[in-house]
Design a protein around this motif. Sequence first.
Motif, PDB file in Angstrom:
ATOM      1  N   MET A 185       0.823  -1.187   0.000  1.00 17.31           N
ATOM      2  CA  MET A 185       0.000   0.000   0.000  1.00 17.31           C
ATOM      3  C   MET A 185       0.869   1.254   0.000  1.00 17.31           C
ATOM      4  O   MET A 185       0.544   2.236  -0.618  1.00 17.31           O
ATOM      5  CB  MET A 185      -0.930  -0.003   1.202  1.00 17.31           C
ATOM      6  N   LEU A 186       1.991   1.240   0.687  1.00 14.92           N
ATOM      7  CA  LEU A 186       2.846   2.416   0.769  1.00 14.92           C
ATOM      8  C   LEU A 186       3.690   2.637  -0.481  1.00 14.92           C
ATOM      9  O   LEU A 186       4.319   3.676  -0.616  1.00 14.92           O
ATOM     10  CB  LEU A 186       3.771   2.304   1.992  1.00 14.92           C
ATOM     11  N   SER A 187       3.675   1.679  -1.410  1.00 14.48           N
ATOM     12  CA  SER A 187       4.512   1.811  -2.601  1.00 14.48           C
ATOM     13  C   SER A 187       4.129   3.016  -3.457  1.00 14.48           C
ATOM     14  O   SER A 187       4.971   3.567  -4.155  1.00 14.48           O
ATOM     15  CB  SER A 187       4.465   0.531  -3.437  1.00 14.48           C
ATOM     16  N   GLY A 188       2.888   3.457  -3.404  1.00 11.17           N
ATOM     17  CA  GLY A 188       2.462   4.607  -4.180  1.00 11.17           C
ATOM     18  C   GLY A 188       2.548   5.925  -3.434  1.00 11.17           C
ATOM     19  O   GLY A 188       2.109   6.956  -3.933  1.00 11.17           O
ATOM     20  N   VAL A 189       3.149   5.903  -2.249  1.00 13.00           N
ATOM     21  CA  VAL A 189       3.203   7.093  -1.395  1.00 13.00           C
ATOM     22  C   VAL A 189       4.612   7.685  -1.429  1.00 13.00           C
ATOM     23  O   VAL A 189       5.597   6.968  -1.288  1.00 13.00           O
ATOM     24  CB  VAL A 189       2.840   6.698   0.061  1.00 13.00           C
ATOM     25  N   ASP A 190       4.704   8.995  -1.612  1.00 10.14           N
ATOM     26  CA  ASP A 190       6.005   9.667  -1.546  1.00 10.14           C
ATOM     27  C   ASP A 190       6.363  10.021  -0.113  1.00 10.14           C
ATOM     28  O   ASP A 190       7.512   9.890   0.301  1.00 10.14           O
ATOM     29  CB  ASP A 190       5.995  10.950  -2.384  1.00 10.14           C
TER      30      ASP A 190
END
Length: 108
Positions: A1-6
Motif C-alpha cells: 500500500m505504501l509503494s504509491g506514497v512519496d
Amino acid sequence: MLSGVDVLVVPSRFPENCPLVVQDALASGRPCVVPDVGGAAEAVRGGRYGLCFRRGDATSLAAALERMAEPKTLAESRQALQQDRPVLTRAEVVRRYRELYAEITSAG
C-alpha cells in the motif's frame, strides 16, 4: 500500500506514541511528516527521516508539507532512510532470534 506514497503525513491532533503506520512507512523508505510529540517525533530523528509540525497547528503542518515537497528535502530524507536501513535476510533474522532465545533460556 505504501509503494504509491512519496511521504506519509500523520495529521493527528491526539497524543499517540508511535503509530505503526509511521514505523511501516520508515521501514519502506518513506519519509514522514508527524506531530512534534511522542514516539513519532522521535522516529523522524530530528528531521533526518522526515519533519515534525506543532500538534494541532494547521499553519505549522502546512509549512512542514511545503518544506517536505522541496526536492532537496525529500531526496535527503529518502537517502538517509536508504543509508540507515539495516539489510537483514530472513536467514539472518532467524539466526538472531535463535541466539536471543538461547541467551534467554540459559540465563535462568
